[in-house]
Write a protein that holds these residues in place. Structure first.
Motif, PDB file in Angstrom:
ATOM      1  N   ASP A  74       1.331  -0.981  -0.542  1.00  0.00           N
ATOM      2  CA  ASP A  74      -0.072  -0.056  -0.215  1.00  0.00           C
ATOM      3  C   ASP A  74       0.934   1.276  -0.309  1.00  0.00           C
ATOM      4  OD1 ASP A  74      -2.083  -1.185  -0.493  1.00  0.00           O
ATOM      5  OD2 ASP A  74      -2.126  -1.000   2.123  1.00  0.00           O
ATOM      6  N   VAL A  75       1.954   1.303   0.615  1.00  0.00           N
ATOM      7  CA  VAL A  75       2.668   2.912   0.887  1.00  0.00           C
ATOM      8  C   VAL A  75       3.540   2.556  -0.528  1.00  0.00           C
ATOM      9  CG1 VAL A  75       5.176   3.019   2.026  1.00  0.00           C
ATOM     10  CG2 VAL A  75       2.896   1.988   3.968  1.00  0.00           C
ATOM     11  N   VAL A  76       3.987   1.820  -0.769  1.00  0.00           N
ATOM     12  CA  VAL A  76       4.962   1.867  -2.045  1.00  0.00           C
ATOM     13  C   VAL A  76       3.473   2.329  -3.401  1.00  0.00           C
ATOM     14  CG1 VAL A  76       5.981   0.749  -3.833  1.00  0.00           C
ATOM     15  CG2 VAL A  76       6.827   0.331  -1.300  1.00  0.00           C
ATOM     16  N   TYR A  77       3.033   1.989  -2.873  1.00  0.00           N
ATOM     17  CA  TYR A  77       1.577   2.383  -4.369  1.00  0.00           C
ATOM     18  C   TYR A  77       0.881   3.632  -4.138  1.00  0.00           C
ATOM     19  CZ  TYR A  77      -2.021   3.022  -6.290  1.00  0.00           C
ATOM     20  OH  TYR A  77      -3.485   3.582  -7.219  1.00  0.00           O
ATOM     21  N   THR A  78       0.699   4.001  -3.381  1.00  0.00           N
ATOM     22  CA  THR A  78       0.633   5.879  -2.568  1.00  0.00           C
ATOM     23  C   THR A  78       1.816   6.378  -3.263  1.00  0.00           C
ATOM     24  OG1 THR A  78      -0.860   4.466  -0.042  1.00  0.00           O
ATOM     25  CG2 THR A  78      -0.207   7.144  -0.686  1.00  0.00           C
ATOM     26  N   ALA A  79       2.875   6.093  -2.492  1.00  0.00           N
ATOM     27  CA  ALA A  79       4.025   7.233  -3.556  1.00  0.00           C
ATOM     28  C   ALA A  79       4.125   7.034  -4.635  1.00  0.00           C
ATOM     29  CB  ALA A  79       5.285   6.602  -2.471  1.00  0.00           C
ATOM     30  N   ARG A  80       4.317   5.823  -5.077  1.00  0.00           N
ATOM     31  CA  ARG A  80       4.473   5.499  -6.818  1.00  0.00           C
ATOM     32  C   ARG A  80       3.036   6.877  -7.883  1.00  0.00           C
ATOM     33  NH1 ARG A  80       5.937  -0.384  -7.504  1.00  0.00           N
ATOM     34  NH2 ARG A  80       8.212  -0.053  -6.714  1.00  0.00           N
TER      35      ARG A  80
END
Ligand code: ADP
Length: 379
Positions: free
Chosen positions: A366-372
């Motif tokens: 989730d965190v990587v998705y949000t930042a990307r």
């Protein structure tokens, strides 16, 4: 009276020190290279950091001097010390972030694990290294490289002929030798950050994974996914050994290779807040910019623990092809209210770092998705 910290260099690292300085009640002043730079809000002077009198005038009424980059010449730094100015990190430490050959030699003395390396002055010496290392190697200019400039993979000594030709011009900037290293077969790149005060107190951030594209840092995941306790301890140990051994003050970033056979080797050092630590602004109890200020001012260091299980940082490279950042805020913010957008006030150019997005939370995907996804709004 408020403590006065002078930062030499007006780039985004100086810019990101401004907010924490204000919060801490520190009077921050910046010597920028030119008008309109990232840190212009705090720029009290504009001038050439290589010119001693310019730097002397800038530091006249600050308590501590620190940096946005490592390029201030040793002669200038040593003159400031002789004037009685408090400089952190000091020139004795900073030289190892300024010159990669000096760094390799010093880390060898300290017994820190690093790639095989040699100082080579001519094609024959490079050929001898290649012959000993399976015919491939990485050649680096010892000074002035950044974002992969000054780093070249070679398969024949002739591949570096142009760099050797530059050495023979005898210019001081070119130096008199190149650094050659074994071509490390690595699984991934990591970075370890340590903050150290002049008094010797240190705190360590968790080791992070960094992803480079075209020699430029693109993404960082904190802590490094899948890192076991042993890896975390070894990385922290290397960081502490270097920070202490070199007498670093402020933030030290140690770039590491995690090799295919699970060793950690030191790639290079930065003695200032570093791209690999941007996640900590929103993902750690104490962000690296605040921590750097605390360290150089010899104030007690803050807790470097993560605030959440995971954090991700995605760089915005190039920036919006049309329009401005502000035009994109509406969509990025409404779709990703949990993303933290940081912009550097720089003109967008292909490949240029113009901002980054941080996200933190308990689920790595989730965190990587949000930042990307939030960063993609600015591409
Ligand atoms: P810069 O000072 O430009 O950041 P680095 O020394 O960090 O240069 O090298 C840039 C990139 O080149 C590294 O992040 C890594 O991907 C690659 N690299 C550098 N040294 C080696 C090496 N010895 N073996 C394999 N790859 C390397």
């Amino acid at each position: 009276m408020a403590l006065r910290v002078g930062v030499i260099g007006g780039g985004q690292l100086a810019r990101m020190m401004i907010a924490p300085a204000v919060e801490l009640g520190i009077d921050i002043r910046v010597l920028a290279e030119s008008e309109g730079m990232s840190a212009q809000l705090a720029a009290t002077a504009v001038g050439d950091y290589r010119d001693l009198e310019t730097v002397r005038a800038f530091v006249r009424d600050v308590d501590v001097v620190t940096f946005d980059h490592e390029h201030v010449p040793q002669e200038v730094l040593r003159a400031l010390i002789a004037d009685g100015v408090s400089v952190h990190p000091g020139p004795d430490a900073l030289q190892f972030a300024q010159d990669k050959l000096d760094m390799r030699a010093r880390l060898t003395e300290l017994g820190v694990p690093q790639p095989d390396w040699a100082r080579v002055e001519n094609i024959d010496e490079l050929q001898a290294f290649l012959d000993d290392h399976g015919g491939s190697a990485v050649v680096k200019t010892p000074r002035g490289g950044y974002d992969g400039k000054g780093v070249r993979v070679v398969h024949s000594a002739d591949d570096a002929a142009d760099w050797f030709a530059r050495l023979s011009t005898g210019s001081a900037a070119a130096g008199d030798a190149l650094l050659v290293e074994e071509l490390v077969s690595f699984r991934r790149e990591l970075a370890q950050q340590i903050a150290r005060r002049p008094s010797g107190q240190m705190v360590a951030y968790p080791v992070v994974e960094t992803v480079q594209r075209d020699g430029v840092c693109a993404e960082v995941f904190a802590p490094a996914p899948g890192a076991g306790d042993r890896l975390v301890q070894v990385a922290e140990g290397i960081g502490r050994q270097i920070a202490d051994g070199l007498g670093v003050t402020g933030i030290l970033a140690v770039e590491l290779f995690e090799t295919d056979d699970e060793r950690l080797l030191v790639n290079e050092l930065a003695m200032r807040p570093h791209n690999s630590g941007h996640w900590s602004q929103d993902g750690a109890v104490t962000g690296q910019f605040e921590q750097h200020l605390r360290a150089v001012a010899d104030l007690p260091l803050g807790d470097a623990s993560p605030r959440a299980q995971w954090a991700a940082m995605v760089n915005i490279l190039g920036g919006p092809a049309e329009g401005s950042f502000e035009d994109r805020f509406e969509a990025a913010m409404s779709e990703h209210p949990d993303a933290k957008i940081h912009t550097y006030g720089k003109v967008a150019r292909p490949g240029r770092k113009v901002g980054h997005v941080n996200a933190a939370g308990d689920d790595l995907d989730d965190v990587v998705y949000t930042a990307r996804a939030a960063a993609a709004h600015f591409a």
